[in-house]
Each structure stands twice: as structure tokens, then as C-alpha cells.
Enzyme design. Structure first.
Site, short mmCIF file in Angstrom:
data_model
loop_
_atom_site.label_atom_id
_atom_site.label_comp_id
_atom_site.label_asym_id
_atom_site.label_seq_id
_atom_site.Cartn_x
_atom_site.Cartn_y
_atom_site.Cartn_z
N ASN A 1 -3.48 16.30 -0.94
CA ASN A 1 -2.62 15.12 -1.10
C ASN A 1 -1.71 15.30 -2.32
OD1 ASN A 1 -1.83 12.39 -2.09
ND2 ASN A 1 -3.06 11.70 -0.36
N HIS B 1 -0.23 13.41 2.68
CA HIS B 1 -1.69 13.35 2.67
C HIS B 1 -2.21 14.79 2.76
CE1 HIS B 1 -2.54 8.88 3.92
NE2 HIS B 1 -1.71 8.98 2.91
N GLU C 1 -4.09 16.40 4.91
CA GLU C 1 -3.95 17.04 6.22
C GLU C 1 -2.48 17.38 6.49
OE1 GLU C 1 -5.36 14.16 5.37
OE2 GLU C 1 -6.87 13.50 6.82
N SER D 1 -12.15 11.40 6.13
CA SER D 1 -11.79 11.00 7.49
C SER D 1 -10.29 10.67 7.58
CB SER D 1 -12.63 9.77 7.88
OG SER D 1 -12.41 9.44 9.22
N CYS E 1 -6.65 9.19 8.13
CA CYS E 1 -6.03 7.87 8.32
C CYS E 1 -5.29 7.88 9.65
CB CYS E 1 -5.08 7.56 7.16
SG CYS E 1 -3.49 8.43 7.29
N CYS F 1 -2.57 10.62 9.88
CA CYS F 1 -3.10 11.97 10.08
C CYS F 1 -3.78 12.11 11.44
CB CYS F 1 -4.04 12.32 8.94
SG CYS F 1 -3.19 12.34 7.33
N ASP G 1 -2.13 4.56 -1.46
CA ASP G 1 -2.21 5.68 -0.52
C ASP G 1 -2.63 5.24 0.87
OD1 ASP G 1 -1.80 8.58 -0.45
OD2 ASP G 1 -3.88 8.68 0.18
#
Lengths: 146, 146
Positions: B42, B53, B55, B78, B80, B83, B143
């Protein structure tokens, strides 16, 4: 011309700039309180960046924000699942789409999560996408992972 | 240690680097044929980029690809909705998640669209996120747009 059509014109200008750069011709603008606060267009080809769809590039240009309350995202093409997920994650309340004939399918995903979705079915947006899909089918297939 | 835990360690190293930079401590790696092909973390704070982010940054670093077939995305937290939407759009077939106690909820969205999801429930991932959420609650709220 309605206010929504006026702002869509600004997104189309971004799409046309992307096309002139040799890229995927999809543009977006973020509007707040009646003015454009960020602009963007797909930069997959220009920057070698697979996440730089038009909507994502526009949101990147908008920078850090505590909230997207009161904003509308204008995009020349119906958002893909990445961009639709982002709209929901960022809680953008309203999306105006140029066209969803050449690509679409996430309008109900957005509406089911409380996003107001308006499709203007604009012939300039459709013509530009069809021309691009015809001229550069491999880049288009890559952009939507097909 | 299993192969999945080994690759998760590489994502944790990215998260820790992000934390050391003063950023949101979430990291990711993309693995193909048993090797890491891209890493990311991130960079909201570091680059002022709300779409970066962990990912997304990893997928940006991976560059243009015709296909994500055969890849696994490892992420310390996990995904969001942005993503998760991206994983579905890019047709990434497998996601390994460090933990989903401090944030989560899109596992079923992914599974319903054919993505294999494994949650390792790793205490290092959870500890790092809880420390960050405690020390920088405003950045964390921003975020996840809360």
C-alpha cells in the site's frame, strides 16, 4: 445540453486524448459541487499499467480524500468489475456512463449497492469504442482480460 | 512451513516495508509457477495515491499481461471491494489471505465468482494491522473510506 452531458463531454475529451496517444480510449472525470476536480484516461499502453483504467486514473489524479460524498464520476464506458468495485469501496454515490453497448454488465452490481447509475447512451462514446475495438482487438482483449 | 506460508512471508515483508515508510502496512505478492513475479505494498501515504492498495500496487508492478491464468495473489489482509473486483476482473484464479479478522467481508464475493480463497489466519498479519489501526486510526479510516 444538460449538465450531465456537459461533464460527459469532458470525459470524452480525455478518451480522445488517450486514443491520440495510441491508448485505450476511455476517459473519466470526477465532479464535485458543479466542477471537475480530477480527470483521467486509460493509460495501460502509455504507462504499461494494467490497473490504469480511465476511472482509476481519474481517482488517482484526485489524490487522497477523506470522503467522496457529493461526487459524481463520469466515464465514457460502463465500468468493469475493478472500477465498479472501486466505486463501491470509495462510496462514490453517483456514476454517469457514456455507453454500455460495447462493454457493460456491472450496472446492477452498482445499483444493488446504492449507487445511482445513469446511462446516457452517447453515440460519440460508442463510435470511439467500436473504432478502437476494430483497430486494436488484441489491446482491447488484454484490457478486459479476455 | 508450507509453500503458501512461505509466499505469505514475502507479502508480510512488503507490509513491514510499508509500515517502516510510514504507510498502511498491507503487502502482496503475485506468484506464478512457484516463483514471485511481482511485489507491492500500500502506497496511499507514500505516493498520495488512493488506489495504491497492496494488491493493486503488486498488480501494477506486474505490468501488462495477456492472462493471469495459473497465478496466485498473496495478500496480508483480506481484499477490499476494489481489490476483490480487480481479482475477478483480471481472472486471478487463487487468492491466499493473511488474515480477515481486522478487515474482511469479500471472501464470499470472490468464491461466488470462482476464485479459490484460502485464509491462513496468520498472527503476524493480524498483529501488524491492529498496531497500525491503533496508532493511525485516521489513515486507516481514509484507506477504507469510512
Amino acid at each position: 445540453m444538460s449538465t450531465d452531458h456537459s461533464f460527459l463531454c469532458e470525459a470524452i475529451a480525455e478518451a480522445e486524448q488517450g486514443f491520440a496517444e495510441g491508448g485505450v480510449p476511455i476517459g473519466a472525470v470526477l465532479v464535485e459541487e458543479g466542477r471537475v476536480v480530477a480527470r483521467g484516461h486509460n493509460r495501460r499502453v502509455q504507462q504499461g499499467d494494467p490497473i490504469a483504467h480511465g476511472e482509476m486514473d481519474c481517482l488517482r489524479q484526485a489524490g487522497r480524500r477523506a470522503s467522496y460524498r457529493g461526487t459524481t464520476l463520469y466515464t465514457t464506458l460502463s465500468p468493469c468489475m475493478m472500477c465498479a468495485g472501486t466505486i463501491v469501496q470509495f462510496k462514490i454515490p453517483r456514476v454517469v456512463i457514456g455507453e454500455n453497448r460495447s462493454f457493460g454488465g456491472n450496472e446492477e452490481f452498482l445499483r444493488a449497492r446504492g449507487v445511482e447509475v445513469l446511462v446516457l447512451d452517447d453515440p460519440r462514446c460508442l463510435e470511439l469504442m467500436l473504432r478502437f475495438q476494430r483497430e486494436k482487438p488484441a489491446v482491447w482483449a488484454e484490457d478486459i482480460a479476455e
